[in-house]
Design a protein around this motif. Structure first.
Motif, short mmCIF file in Angstrom:
data_model
loop_
_atom_site.label_atom_id
_atom_site.label_comp_id
_atom_site.label_asym_id
_atom_site.label_seq_id
_atom_site.Cartn_x
_atom_site.Cartn_y
_atom_site.Cartn_z
N LEU A 106 -24.29 25.84 27.27
CA LEU A 106 -24.67 24.59 26.61
C LEU A 106 -23.56 23.56 26.73
N GLY A 107 -22.33 23.98 26.52
CA GLY A 107 -21.21 23.05 26.61
C GLY A 107 -21.04 22.45 27.99
N LEU A 108 -21.15 23.29 29.01
CA LEU A 108 -20.99 22.78 30.38
C LEU A 108 -22.15 21.88 30.78
N THR A 109 -23.35 22.17 30.29
CA THR A 109 -24.49 21.30 30.57
C THR A 109 -24.31 19.95 29.89
N LEU A 110 -23.87 19.96 28.65
CA LEU A 110 -23.65 18.70 27.93
C LEU A 110 -22.47 17.93 28.50
N SER A 146 -18.44 13.79 27.83
CA SER A 146 -17.50 14.73 27.22
C SER A 146 -17.46 14.57 25.70
N LEU A 147 -17.50 13.34 25.21
CA LEU A 147 -17.50 13.13 23.77
C LEU A 147 -18.76 13.69 23.14
N PHE A 148 -19.91 13.47 23.79
CA PHE A 148 -21.17 14.00 23.29
C PHE A 148 -21.13 15.53 23.27
N ALA A 149 -20.57 16.13 24.30
CA ALA A 149 -20.49 17.59 24.37
C ALA A 149 -19.64 18.15 23.24
N VAL A 150 -18.51 17.53 22.99
CA VAL A 150 -17.63 18.00 21.91
C VAL A 150 -18.30 17.85 20.55
N LEU A 151 -18.98 16.74 20.32
CA LEU A 151 -19.67 16.53 19.05
C LEU A 151 -20.78 17.53 18.84
N VAL A 152 -21.58 17.76 19.87
CA VAL A 152 -22.69 18.72 19.74
C VAL A 152 -22.15 20.13 19.53
N MET A 153 -21.09 20.48 20.23
CA MET A 153 -20.50 21.81 20.04
C MET A 153 -19.99 21.98 18.61
N VAL A 171 -21.03 20.43 15.89
CA VAL A 171 -22.17 20.50 14.98
C VAL A 171 -22.87 21.85 15.11
N MET A 172 -23.01 22.33 16.34
CA MET A 172 -23.70 23.59 16.56
C MET A 172 -22.94 24.77 15.95
N VAL A 173 -21.68 24.89 16.27
CA VAL A 173 -20.90 26.02 15.76
C VAL A 173 -20.66 25.87 14.26
N GLY A 174 -20.32 24.68 13.82
CA GLY A 174 -20.09 24.46 12.39
C GLY A 174 -21.34 24.60 11.54
N GLY A 175 -22.49 24.25 12.11
CA GLY A 175 -23.74 24.37 11.36
C GLY A 175 -24.26 25.78 11.29
N ALA A 176 -24.01 26.57 12.31
CA ALA A 176 -24.49 27.95 12.32
C ALA A 176 -23.59 28.89 11.52
N ALA A 177 -22.33 28.54 11.38
CA ALA A 177 -21.37 29.43 10.72
C ALA A 177 -21.77 29.82 9.29
N PRO A 178 -22.15 28.89 8.42
CA PRO A 178 -22.50 29.32 7.06
C PRO A 178 -23.74 30.21 7.01
N SER A 179 -24.72 29.93 7.87
CA SER A 179 -25.93 30.75 7.88
C SER A 179 -25.63 32.17 8.35
N VAL A 180 -24.81 32.29 9.35
CA VAL A 180 -24.47 33.61 9.87
C VAL A 180 -23.56 34.35 8.88
N ALA A 181 -22.63 33.65 8.26
CA ALA A 181 -21.68 34.29 7.34
C ALA A 181 -22.37 34.87 6.12
N ARG A 182 -23.47 34.28 5.69
CA ARG A 182 -24.20 34.82 4.54
C ARG A 182 -24.81 36.19 4.82
#
Length: 91
Positions: A31-35, A40-47, A49-60
């Protein structure tokens, strides 16, 4: 809830963690390489949001019997994927 007298399934648990790490790392890198082709700025922002958004759901889920092995695998895969993406993006 798991019975305390029941043995911990280390063999299958480690296999689940490794599989989760491989799938997560592959997904994050691809996903990162495609974005990165878009911006590059869009790729970093999406990454982020993706990792930061999934972390709380997975950690629970880490207290559940099967997920207690999968969650560290996902975390390791995300870390390796983001690191590989950053190395490729900067290099």
């Amino acid at each position: 809830m798991r019975d305390p007298a029941e043995p911990t399934p280390w063999g299958s648990g480690i296999a689940c963690a490794v599989a989760a790490a491989l799938v997560t790392a592959a997904a994050v890198i691809s996903l990162g390489l495609t974005l990165l082709r878009v911006s590059s700025l869009f790729a970093v922002l999406v990454m982020a949001v993706m990792v930061g958004g999934a972390a709380p759901s997975v950690a629970r889920r880490r207290a559940d019997p099967v997920w207690r092995f999968v969650v560290p695998g996902i975390a390791a895969g995300a870390a390796v994927g983001v690191l590989a993406f950053a190395v490729d993006a900067l290099g």
